[in-house]
Write an enzyme that holds these catalytic residues in place. Sequence first.
Site, PDB file in Angstrom:
ATOM      1  N   GLY A  59       0.804  -1.210   0.000  1.00 21.36           N
ATOM      2  CA  GLY A  59       0.000   0.000   0.000  1.00 21.36           C
ATOM      3  C   GLY A  59       0.837   1.260   0.000  1.00 21.36           C
ATOM      4  O   GLY A  59       0.577   2.187   0.773  1.00 21.36           O
TER       5      GLY A  59
ATOM      6  N   ASP B  47      19.075   5.052  -9.973  1.00 19.02           N
ATOM      7  CA  ASP B  47      18.484   4.261  -8.894  1.00 19.02           C
ATOM      8  C   ASP B  47      19.460   3.308  -8.220  1.00 19.02           C
ATOM      9  O   ASP B  47      19.261   2.946  -7.058  1.00 19.02           O
ATOM     10  CB  ASP B  47      17.301   3.448  -9.436  1.00 19.02           C
TER      11      ASP B  47
ATOM     12  N   TYR C 255       3.424   3.876  -2.868  1.00 20.38           N
ATOM     13  CA  TYR C 255       3.244   4.711  -4.052  1.00 20.38           C
ATOM     14  C   TYR C 255       2.816   3.920  -5.284  1.00 20.38           C
ATOM     15  O   TYR C 255       1.829   4.247  -5.942  1.00 20.38           O
ATOM     16  CB  TYR C 255       4.535   5.494  -4.326  1.00 20.38           C
TER      17      TYR C 255
ATOM     18  N   GLY D 257       1.625   0.782  -5.530  1.00 19.91           N
ATOM     19  CA  GLY D 257       0.366   0.073  -5.327  1.00 19.91           C
ATOM     20  C   GLY D 257      -0.844   0.984  -5.406  1.00 19.91           C
ATOM     21  O   GLY D 257      -1.874   0.622  -5.989  1.00 19.91           O
ATOM     22  N   LEU D 258      -0.739   2.187  -4.844  1.00 20.09           N
ATOM     23  CA  LEU D 258      -1.866   3.108  -4.840  1.00 20.09           C
ATOM     24  C   LEU D 258      -2.161   3.638  -6.238  1.00 20.09           C
ATOM     25  O   LEU D 258      -3.329   3.763  -6.634  1.00 20.09           O
ATOM     26  CB  LEU D 258      -1.596   4.274  -3.890  1.00 20.09           C
ATOM     27  N   GLU D 259      -1.120   3.959  -7.005  1.00 18.46           N
ATOM     28  CA  GLU D 259      -1.344   4.459  -8.359  1.00 18.46           C
ATOM     29  C   GLU D 259      -2.027   3.409  -9.227  1.00 18.46           C
ATOM     30  O   GLU D 259      -3.012   3.706  -9.920  1.00 18.46           O
ATOM     31  CB  GLU D 259      -0.016   4.893  -8.985  1.00 18.46           C
TER      32      GLU D 259
ATOM     33  N   HIS E 256      -5.648  35.110  -9.695  1.00 11.38           N
ATOM     34  CA  HIS E 256      -6.942  34.571  -9.259  1.00 11.38           C
ATOM     35  C   HIS E 256      -7.754  34.232 -10.496  1.00 11.38           C
ATOM     36  O   HIS E 256      -7.690  34.957 -11.494  1.00 11.38           O
ATOM     37  CB  HIS E 256      -7.672  35.614  -8.415  1.00 11.38           C
TER      38      HIS E 256
END
Length: 459
Positions: free
Chosen positions: A175, A307, A177, A179-181, A440
């Site tokens: 649960g 990595d 990064y 897995g959630l995506e 704005h």
Amino acid sequence: MKKFDAIIIGSGQAGTPLVFKMASQGKKVAFIEKEHLGGTCLNVGCTPTKTYVASARRMWDAQHGEDLGIVIPEGTYADLKKIKARKDALIQKSVSGIATGIEKNENITYFKGEAHFTGQKQVKVGKEEITADQIFINVGGRPFVPNGYDDVPYLTSTSILELEEIPAHLIIVGGSYIGLEFGQMFKRFGSQVTIVEMQDTIIGREDPETSAAILKFLQDEGIDFRLQAECITAKNEPEGNISVQVDCKMDGPPTIKGTHILMAVGRKANTDTLNLDATGVKTDKRGFIEVDDFLKTNVPGIYALGDCNGKGAFTHTAYNDYEIVAENMFDGKKRKVSDRITTYNLFVDPPMGRVGLTKKEAIEKGYNVLEAKREMSRISRAKEKGETNGFMSALIDADTDKILGACVLGTGGDEIITSLLNIMYADAPYQTIRDSVVPHPTISELIPTMLESLVKVSK
């Protein structure tokens, strides 16, 4: 044995620009890639997953038209074959561009295959053995799969991108990064989704309120979560189904039955196939190559980027590794890994942008912390868009007025976070953005307003 000026192993987001940079400086470079030109990000990471996220967003839009007064006839569905084909076409265009650039460059010699060191500065690829005084390792990482799943036809973040039919029930182990995506995108495509996590919260790296907010809006979309799941095992069931056994402290059955299982429990460095023992290059206990602030290993002339060095697991950190090496080597600079500020996004919808320290990290480091926070439900632009999940927050060092960290969880959060990141890189006090005038109506215009009200964070 053929000698080059440099050998670059791996064509990821550090290796590819470096090979072209070195070639442009007249260096003869050997470029080695065992699988896909472009590395993880282009082939099985950022590019493909974000094309899927975009398709999943279209599904959400189609199913929520009435919220904004738009009546969309029923019958919308996701065609995974077309989604995959679009993804493949985007990847192929980029890969072809890299390949063409290599073919046209007389200073680059491309080797297709897996690299193995046979000596400190000697590399074998297939039957070829080459050498160079400078070697740059950019081999990236791969999905980590724990023991106990060998007999189950599991998916990884790589293989799930090759599916052409939407899973009826996707069980995701992990649960965080990744897995959630995938969980949200496949839920939107039409899958039933269950996410199993060993911890008592999702994405435990984040502050509790961030994790709780993300959990809530994913549950509101219909994703089931099984937290505090211990002793997770899986086995095959009849008719190609899969069951996952969990020992949960939370309510729920001990067995979850589904059609597909995605392992999303992390990644590991691709250093175990290099035979680094032949070089004397040191790695840590997780297999990451140890480097100094300039990406140098303990062996002179050998560098590790991306990595595989454990200094960041993102495309932007890998590319920054390239910048550090290239600018220090050719432009006389002294750029360092420690100069960069941690920043990353979580690409659920709404997305999360994060920079700097979390609240827990800031407290643990002993800072005198002030916090500014504003819920998206109190921001006009978010209400007008009908997207009020999430919040924005910033942490301030009360002793220096500098921003320690920030989180923007909400519509546009992945882009908005850069405005706070820029202030941090400028080493400017938070008042710089607090006193700015912002257009704005936007989400960003509430950052100055938010920073007008700071609350001391208790330790």
